[in-house]
Design a protein around this motif. Structure first.
Motif, PDB file in Angstrom:
ATOM      1  N   UNK A 198       0.839  -1.218   0.000  1.00 34.87           N
ATOM      2  CA  UNK A 198       0.000   0.000   0.000  1.00 34.87           C
ATOM      3  C   UNK A 198       0.865   1.255   0.000  1.00 34.87           C
ATOM      4  N   UNK A 199       1.898   1.245   0.839  1.00 32.56           N
ATOM      5  CA  UNK A 199       2.751   2.428   0.967  1.00 32.56           C
ATOM      6  C   UNK A 199       3.493   2.687  -0.346  1.00 32.56           C
ATOM      7  N   UNK A 200       3.884   1.605  -1.031  1.00 32.41           N
ATOM      8  CA  UNK A 200       4.587   1.783  -2.312  1.00 32.41           C
ATOM      9  C   UNK A 200       3.685   2.479  -3.340  1.00 32.41           C
ATOM     10  N   UNK A 201       2.443   2.035  -3.432  1.00 34.98           N
ATOM     11  CA  UNK A 201       1.529   2.654  -4.410  1.00 34.98           C
ATOM     12  C   UNK A 201       1.260   4.109  -4.016  1.00 34.98           C
ATOM     13  N   UNK A 202       1.094   4.344  -2.718  1.00 37.69           N
ATOM     14  CA  UNK A 202       0.859   5.719  -2.253  1.00 37.69           C
ATOM     15  C   UNK A 202       2.056   6.606  -2.584  1.00 37.69           C
ATOM     16  N   UNK A 203       3.268   6.065  -2.401  1.00 30.96           N
ATOM     17  CA  UNK A 203       4.471   6.858  -2.685  1.00 30.96           C
ATOM     18  C   UNK A 203       4.541   7.205  -4.170  1.00 30.96           C
ATOM     19  N   UNK A 204       4.216   6.219  -4.997  1.00 30.42           N
ATOM     20  CA  UNK A 204       4.262   6.497  -6.435  1.00 30.42           C
ATOM     21  C   UNK A 204       3.209   7.550  -6.814  1.00 30.42           C
ATOM     22  N   UNK A 205       2.056   7.482  -6.166  1.00 31.88           N
ATOM     23  CA  UNK A 205       1.009   8.480  -6.442  1.00 31.88           C
ATOM     24  C   UNK A 205       1.501   9.875  -6.058  1.00 31.88           C
ATOM     25  N   UNK A 206       2.235   9.968  -4.933  1.00 36.87           N
ATOM     26  CA  UNK A 206       2.771  11.269  -4.517  1.00 36.87           C
ATOM     27  C   UNK A 206       3.791  11.767  -5.536  1.00 36.87           C
ATOM     28  N   UNK A 207       4.630  10.849  -6.014  1.00 32.44           N
ATOM     29  CA  UNK A 207       5.656  11.236  -6.986  1.00 32.44           C
ATOM     30  C   UNK A 207       5.005  11.718  -8.288  1.00 32.44           C
ATOM     31  N   UNK A 208       4.009  10.987  -8.767  1.00 38.77           N
ATOM     32  CA  UNK A 208       3.369  11.340 -10.042  1.00 38.77           C
ATOM     33  C   UNK A 208       2.608  12.651  -9.956  1.00 38.77           C
TER      34      UNK A 208
END
Ligand code: AMP
Ligand code: MG
Length: 336
Positions: A243-253
């Motif tokens: 979950x945290x990985x997907x959230x981090x990628x969403x923040x980056x994008x």
């Protein structure tokens, strides 16, 4: 408006009434959750429970705030997504109150309500939301007047996965908090843990997630003789880091620098810690609302109803039917 807004939450296992005062400030809810002796939640049994407890809960909420029903100037309810029979109970109560008192009715989006109560409580402005509940797991961000789903579970919600795994071990609903406790106890006894022999499949699928395979593999670890505590720890580490990985990628994008947790699983201290660490590494901030506003609650429905009403949206009886499959991005967002 000089009156209060009542919010009714009934998407699944919990019936909850909450309030915002005339200025939109949230007040704690009165809730009751069905907990079956064994097995999962049966939608119709949950709906029967909601019907049984409704009038007592509402009476308690009014009493606790020294209000009478005539102090209520608008009534909001969860229109979806959720379990049909449960949603229908909340909608019926809301229509009844609205017609009896002649006050506006506002059907709101449950997922958006989790975001808005989180923003209210944490004071964050434009977060990426990691919404982790029983039935839902979504990574959401506001773009062009909607909360867009950037990634989500392709099968079951993370909370349901934890509850189902727990149930196979005879742990009653809700299993998530018990798994958290067992994992923490095991970690205290094994302060330098290794993932050797405790690996599970990784739940990330691009920007999406999938949890059922993780659950099956965790059960297999138990069958192979691993202790329940060790498997609970591994299950949390794997499912939460996905979950945290997907959230981090969403923040980056999206270029956003705030992360907001919501949903019942957001009560979990390990998940909160992981989110804080990730945010720190990105020079961002992770927020989590108080527990009572992470789990399903009527107050968040009142808060969103208040915002919708302020922006001129009310629900006519003709439009007031529930929508089990209402999507987060179907609801226009017009407030700041
Ligand atoms: P909700 O659907 O948002 O009301 O949240 C209910 C879900 O949250 C259930 O699946 C619970 O098992 C889960 N939950 C509640 N507390 C915790 C916790 N401390 N750790 C993990 N999951 C939790
Ligand atoms: Mg929820």
């Amino acid at each position: 408006m000089d009156k209060w807004t009542l919010g009714i939450e009934s998407t699944a296992h919990t019936l909850s009434f909450g309030l915002t005062d005339p200025s939109g400030t949230p007040f704690p809810s009165c809730s009751d959750t069905v907990s079956p002796d064994e097995g999962g939640i049966h939608p119709r049994e949950a709906a029967d429970h909601h019907k049984e407890v409704a009038s007592v809960l509402l009476g308690k909420l009014l009493l606790q705030n020294e209000l009478s029903i005539t102090d209520i100037g608008a009534v909001a309810y969860s229109q979806g997504p959720g379990l049909g029979p449960c949603l229908r109970v909340g909608a019926a109560i809301a229509r009844g109150i609205s017609s009896r008192l002649g006050i506006p009715l506002i059907g709101v989006n449950h997922c958006v309500a989790h975001i808005e109560i989180g923003r209210d409580q944490c004071g964050c402005v434009d977060p990426v939301l990691l919404y982790v509940s029983g039935g839902n797991t979504q990574v959401i961000a506001r773009l062009e007047g909607r909360y867009r789903v950037l990634g989500e579970t392709l099968d079951i919600g993370i909370g349901n996965m934890l509850d189902k795994f727990a149930r196979t071990q005879g742990i009653p609903f809700p299993g998530g908090p018990v798994i958290e406790k067992l994992a923490a106890q095991w970690l205290a006894e094994n302060p330098n843990p290794s993932m050797d022999g405790l690996e599970l499949p990784y739940a990330v699928r691009g920007m999406d997630l999938a949890f059922s395979g993780v659950m099956t593999a965790a059960q297999r670890l138990l069958d192979s003789g691993k202790s329940l505590g060790a498997v609970c720890w591994s299950l949390q580490e794997h499912a939460f880091s996905a979950c945290v990985e997907v959230a981090e990628r969403a923040m980056a994008h999206t270029g956003k620098s705030e992360l907001l947790l919501g949903g019942g699983v957001a009560c979990n201290m390990r998940l909160r810690k992981m989110c804080e660490l990730m945010a720190e590494e990105r020079e961002s901030i992770s927020f989590a609302p108080p527990r009572m506003y992470c789990i399903d609650n009527g107050t968040m429905i009142a808060k969103l109803g208040f915002l919708e009403l302020q922006n001129g949206r009310i629900t006519t009886y003709a439009e007031s039917a529930i929508d089990q499959y209402l999507r987060t991005d179907q609801t226009p967002i017009s407030w700041a």
